[in-house]
Every structure is written in structure tokens, then in C-alpha cells.
Design a protein around this motif. Structure first.
Motif, PDB file in Angstrom:
ATOM      1  N   HIS A  83       0.697  -1.199   0.048  1.00  0.00           N
ATOM      2  CA  HIS A  83      -0.131   0.061  -0.010  1.00  0.00           C
ATOM      3  C   HIS A  83       0.870   1.293   0.142  1.00  0.00           C
ATOM      4  CE1 HIS A  83       0.507   0.420   4.393  1.00  0.00           C
ATOM      5  NE2 HIS A  83       0.491  -0.785   4.568  1.00  0.00           N
ATOM      6  N   ARG A  84       0.342   2.421  -0.238  1.00  0.00           N
ATOM      7  CA  ARG A  84       1.062   3.680  -0.346  1.00  0.00           C
ATOM      8  C   ARG A  84       1.903   4.079   0.817  1.00  0.00           C
ATOM      9  NH1 ARG A  84      -0.760   5.742  -5.229  1.00  0.00           N
ATOM     10  NH2 ARG A  84      -2.676   5.152  -5.799  1.00  0.00           N
ATOM     11  N   ASP A  85       1.611   3.743   1.755  1.00  0.00           N
ATOM     12  CA  ASP A  85       2.382   4.057   2.942  1.00  0.00           C
ATOM     13  C   ASP A  85       3.367   2.811   3.389  1.00  0.00           C
ATOM     14  OD1 ASP A  85       0.913   6.630   3.257  1.00  0.00           O
ATOM     15  OD2 ASP A  85      -0.740   5.418   4.449  1.00  0.00           O
ATOM     16  N   ALA A  86       3.313   1.633   3.088  1.00  0.00           N
ATOM     17  CA  ALA A  86       4.194   0.729   3.393  1.00  0.00           C
ATOM     18  C   ALA A  86       5.647   1.191   2.832  1.00  0.00           C
ATOM     19  CB  ALA A  86       3.774  -0.554   2.585  1.00  0.00           C
ATOM     20  N   LYS A  87       6.437   0.458   4.028  1.00  0.00           N
ATOM     21  CA  LYS A  87       7.797   0.977   3.788  1.00  0.00           C
ATOM     22  C   LYS A  87       8.581   0.335   2.308  1.00  0.00           C
ATOM     23  CE  LYS A  87      10.207  -0.820   7.036  1.00  0.00           C
ATOM     24  NZ  LYS A  87      11.181  -1.158   8.073  1.00  0.00           N
ATOM     25  N   THR A  88       7.861  -0.813   2.017  1.00  0.00           N
ATOM     26  CA  THR A  88       8.505  -1.245   0.661  1.00  0.00           C
ATOM     27  C   THR A  88       8.164  -0.285  -0.409  1.00  0.00           C
ATOM     28  OG1 THR A  88       8.113  -3.476   1.523  1.00  0.00           O
ATOM     29  CG2 THR A  88       8.276  -3.351  -0.984  1.00  0.00           C
ATOM     30  N   ILE A  89       7.182   0.507  -0.441  1.00  0.00           N
ATOM     31  CA  ILE A  89       6.537   1.636  -1.266  1.00  0.00           C
ATOM     32  C   ILE A  89       7.528   2.648  -1.037  1.00  0.00           C
ATOM     33  CG2 ILE A  89       4.836   2.589  -2.520  1.00  0.00           C
ATOM     34  CD1 ILE A  89       4.924  -0.369  -3.031  1.00  0.00           C
ATOM     35  N   ALA A  90       7.227   3.333   0.253  1.00  0.00           N
ATOM     36  CA  ALA A  90       7.647   4.686   0.561  1.00  0.00           C
ATOM     37  C   ALA A  90       9.110   4.756   0.534  1.00  0.00           C
ATOM     38  CB  ALA A  90       6.930   4.854   1.847  1.00  0.00           C
ATOM     39  N   ALA A  91       9.866   3.794   0.979  1.00  0.00           N
ATOM     40  CA  ALA A  91      11.158   4.051   1.329  1.00  0.00           C
ATOM     41  C   ALA A  91      12.004   2.870   0.916  1.00  0.00           C
ATOM     42  CB  ALA A  91      11.347   4.022   2.662  1.00  0.00           C
ATOM     43  N   ASP A  92      11.900   2.301  -0.341  1.00  0.00           N
ATOM     44  CA  ASP A  92      12.416   1.142  -1.154  1.00  0.00           C
ATOM     45  C   ASP A  92      14.166   1.570  -1.446  1.00  0.00           C
ATOM     46  OD1 ASP A  92      12.668  -1.596  -2.300  1.00  0.00           O
ATOM     47  OD2 ASP A  92      13.010  -0.361  -4.066  1.00  0.00           O
ATOM     48  N   ASP A  93      14.262   2.759  -1.607  1.00  0.00           N
ATOM     49  CA  ASP A  93      15.651   3.164  -1.815  1.00  0.00           C
ATOM     50  C   ASP A  93      16.669   3.113  -0.814  1.00  0.00           C
ATOM     51  OD1 ASP A  93      14.149   5.210  -0.598  1.00  0.00           O
ATOM     52  OD2 ASP A  93      15.540   6.702  -1.803  1.00  0.00           O
ATOM     53  N   ARG A  94      16.037   2.964   0.444  1.00  0.00           N
ATOM     54  CA  ARG A  94      16.967   2.892   1.732  1.00  0.00           C
ATOM     55  C   ARG A  94      17.404   1.313   1.868  1.00  0.00           C
ATOM     56  NH1 ARG A  94      14.417   6.189   6.669  1.00  0.00           N
ATOM     57  NH2 ARG A  94      16.115   5.380   7.466  1.00  0.00           N
ATOM     58  N   CYS A  95      16.972   0.302   0.982  1.00  0.00           N
ATOM     59  CA  CYS A  95      17.156  -1.152   1.485  1.00  0.00           C
ATOM     60  C   CYS A  95      18.562  -1.368   0.777  1.00  0.00           C
ATOM     61  CB  CYS A  95      16.057  -1.994   0.719  1.00  0.00           C
ATOM     62  SG  CYS A  95      16.258  -3.772   0.874  1.00  0.00           S
ATOM     63  N   TRP A  96      18.879  -1.037  -0.311  1.00  0.00           N
ATOM     64  CA  TRP A  96      20.083  -1.708  -1.102  1.00  0.00           C
ATOM     65  C   TRP A  96      21.499  -1.042  -0.329  1.00  0.00           C
ATOM     66  CZ3 TRP A  96      21.609  -5.589  -4.214  1.00  0.00           C
ATOM     67  CH2 TRP A  96      20.359  -6.417  -4.603  1.00  0.00           C
ATOM     68  N   PRO A  97      21.287   0.214  -0.089  1.00  0.00           N
ATOM     69  CA  PRO A  97      22.306   0.884   0.740  1.00  0.00           C
ATOM     70  C   PRO A  97      22.736  -0.034   2.033  1.00  0.00           C
ATOM     71  CG  PRO A  97      21.379   2.719  -0.093  1.00  0.00           C
ATOM     72  CD  PRO A  97      20.471   1.339  -0.546  1.00  0.00           C
ATOM     73  N   GLU A  98      21.812  -0.245   2.619  1.00  0.00           N
ATOM     74  CA  GLU A  98      21.666  -0.746   4.172  1.00  0.00           C
ATOM     75  C   GLU A  98      22.112  -2.413   4.016  1.00  0.00           C
ATOM     76  OE1 GLU A  98      18.506   1.350   6.834  1.00  0.00           O
ATOM     77  OE2 GLU A  98      18.266  -0.802   6.510  1.00  0.00           O
ATOM     78  N   MET A  99      21.836  -2.856   2.955  1.00  0.00           N
ATOM     79  CA  MET A  99      22.481  -4.289   2.343  1.00  0.00           C
ATOM     80  C   MET A  99      24.028  -4.334   2.352  1.00  0.00           C
ATOM     81  SD  MET A  99      19.393  -5.982  -0.036  1.00  0.00           S
ATOM     82  CE  MET A  99      20.438  -7.385  -0.467  1.00  0.00           C
ATOM     83  N   LEU A 100      24.338  -2.991   1.674  1.00  0.00           N
ATOM     84  CA  LEU A 100      25.851  -2.931   1.377  1.00  0.00           C
ATOM     85  C   LEU A 100      26.367  -2.833   2.456  1.00  0.00           C
ATOM     86  CD1 LEU A 100      26.037  -0.972  -1.918  1.00  0.00           C
ATOM     87  CD2 LEU A 100      26.058  -3.170  -1.583  1.00  0.00           C
ATOM     88  N   ARG A 101      25.873  -2.240   3.639  1.00  0.00           N
ATOM     89  CA  ARG A 101      26.486  -1.989   4.851  1.00  0.00           C
ATOM     90  C   ARG A 101      26.668  -3.295   5.576  1.00  0.00           C
ATOM     91  NH1 ARG A 101      22.561   1.259   8.506  1.00  0.00           N
ATOM     92  NH2 ARG A 101      24.084   0.224  10.244  1.00  0.00           N
ATOM     93  N   VAL A 102      25.719  -4.292   5.323  1.00  0.00           N
ATOM     94  CA  VAL A 102      26.086  -5.624   5.714  1.00  0.00           C
ATOM     95  C   VAL A 102      27.255  -6.251   5.183  1.00  0.00           C
ATOM     96  CG1 VAL A 102      25.243  -8.081   6.009  1.00  0.00           C
ATOM     97  CG2 VAL A 102      23.753  -6.110   6.336  1.00  0.00           C
ATOM     98  N   HIS A 103      27.338  -6.114   3.917  1.00  0.00           N
ATOM     99  CA  HIS A 103      28.403  -6.445   2.850  1.00  0.00           C
ATOM    100  C   HIS A 103      29.671  -6.067   3.442  1.00  0.00           C
ATOM    101  CE1 HIS A 103      30.543  -7.525  -0.904  1.00  0.00           C
ATOM    102  NE2 HIS A 103      30.822  -6.168  -1.072  1.00  0.00           N
TER     103      HIS A 103
END
Length: 255
Positions: A200-220
């Protein structure tokens, strides 16, 4: 096996009751269910109070966000199996029982996960999460394919690698999967839909998806990964196709 399920919630009253009922109406009898609300002001507390007599514990107070709420719940967990279900997602009937059966059938597994549907605001199925078998090596390459809503893991493994890193807003589940995969197998159970992932429009997957991959790179990088690794290349590819992905997702709300 006692299964502890934690629902973190904040101002999700319109979805929260469906989430809670999907847990409370499971056909598996040994469930310890907790709801950790971040001080909602939208009627969520009234929804929680409606089912409070069936909860092992609940609280509504300001917190530091979703990750903090999940950690707060698991700190009280007594179960041998753990899972969290966000307050806009739901379980399918029989999901918990099937997860326990899978853990019993795979004693080497530290975690099991099934399939998950994508659903819209009204609960209509609009797609299927691309779940697939993965492991430590593939996770490090950015091949995740684990629907968090349909994941269940052993409490002893959580005690070895937890809690969730509170500095993550989006990829705390990816970070957990990587750490769990260092301990043992993550087993995918294909053909069994255990959960529904609400878009839905307010879900993190929709509203802030651009934050996911940079955080995955932090784990990397924390694990010593280099700049030319597959997960880094996937990150740059994801940035290139991001406008198309956002356009495709926006069409879901036009139906």
C-alpha cells in the motif's frame, strides 16, 4: 514446540485487526503472541485491547521504531520458534503448523520459510513474492528471495546472533538472514503459501525502498566485502531500473 510471534505496530489500525486475527485463528495451539505498539494515536490501542485477553503481552508506548519494537518483544519470548508479522501483513490458515512441521522435518535447519502472496489494501491477491532457496553464499551476492512474513527460525539461533541491529531501518531482516545462515541451513518450502505481504502507499516497501540496498551494502562491507562484488553491481543496476520499478508498483494502486 512453543512459537512466539511478535507484531510491531504504529498507526496501522486499518490493517491491525486482520493481522492479529490471522495469528489468533491459526490451528496450531502453542502460540505465544505479543503486540508491541509504538504509541499509536489512530485507534490501534482499541484494536489491541479487543484481543488483549488472548495475548501473552502487549504494550503501547513510544519506541525507536520497528526494529526496536521487534527486539522488545523477542526479549520476552519463551518460544522455541520465533517469527514476527508486521501490522499490515497476514498469515494464511495453517501457516504456523506447517512451519513447525518443516522445522521438525529438517532438524539441520535454523530457519524455514514458505511462499507469500502480495495483497493490496483490500486484501486481494495481486501477485506472488519471488521466494526461492538461498544460503549464505547467495545472500552475500544479493540473492535474498526470503519473504520475511513467511519466515520462522529457532530461538536458540536467535540467541546466538540476535538481536536485530537497531541502526537498520529497512534491511534488518536481511542482516538477520545472513547471520542465521552462518549457523546452519535456511530451508525453503516451495508450494506452500504461509503469508500475505500487503503493498500500500504507506508501506515501507513502497515509500522507502531506496533505503534497502544501501543498508544491504552496509552488511556486505561489515563482513569484509569488496567494491566489485555481485551485490554491489546489483545495487547499481537497481538504481538504474528504479524508475521502472516505481512505475510498475504505482500501477498496482490503479486497479
Amino acid at each position: 514446540m512453543l512459537v512466539t510471534i511478535v507484531t510491531p505496530s504504529f498507526n496501522q489500525a486499518r490493517f491491525l485487526e486482520a493481522t492479529m486475527r490471522s495469528v489468533l485463528e491459526q490451528d496450531y495451539p502453542q502460540i505465544e503472541y505479543m503486540v508491541v505498539d509504538g504509541g499509536s494515536t489512530d485507534g490501534s490501542v482499541e484494536v489491541i485491547q479487543k484481543y488483549a485477553h488472548r495475548l501473552a503481552w502487549w504494550v503501547s508506548e513510544p519506541d525507536r521504531g520497528q526494529t526496536d519494537a521487534i527486539n522488545k518483544g523477542f526479549a520476552r519470548a519463551r518460544g522455541e520458534v520465533l517469527a514476527w508479522l508486521n501490522s499490515d501483513d497476514t498469515y494464511e490458515p495453517g501457516a504456523v503448523r506447517r512451519a513447525v512441521e518443516a522445522l521438525q522435518a529438517h532438524p539441520q535447519a535454523v530457519m524455514v520459510y514458505g511462499e507469500a502472496n502480495y495483497i493490496d489494501e483490500a486484501g486481494r491477491v495481486i501477485g506472488r513474492f519471488p521466494a526461492a532457496q538461498t544460503d549464505y553464499r547467495r545472500l552475500r551476492r544479493g540473492y535474498v528471495h526470503i519473504p520475511q512474513q513467511a519466515a520462522f527460525w529457532r530461538a536458540e539461533a536467535w540467541r546466538a546472533v540476535g538481536p536485530l541491529d537497531p541502526t537498520f531501518y529497512f534491511a534488518m531482516d536481511y542482516d538477520l538472514w545472513v547471520r542465521l545462515s552462518m549457523l546452519g541451513a535456511l530451508v525453503f518450502v516451495p508450494g506452500q503459501v504461509w503469508a500475505n505481504f500487503r503493498l500500500h502507499r504507506d508501506a515501507k516497501t513502497i515509500a522507502a525502498d531506496d533505503r534497502c540496498w544501501p543498508e544491504m551494502l552496509r552488511v556486505h562491507r561489515r563482513l569484509g566485502g569488496g567494491g566489485l562484488a555481485p551485490i554491489v553491481l546489483k545495487y547499481y543496476l537497481r538504481r538504474l531500473v528504479a524508475p521502472y520499478i516505481r512505475w510498475k508498483r504505482s500501477r498496482l494502486f490503479e486497479r
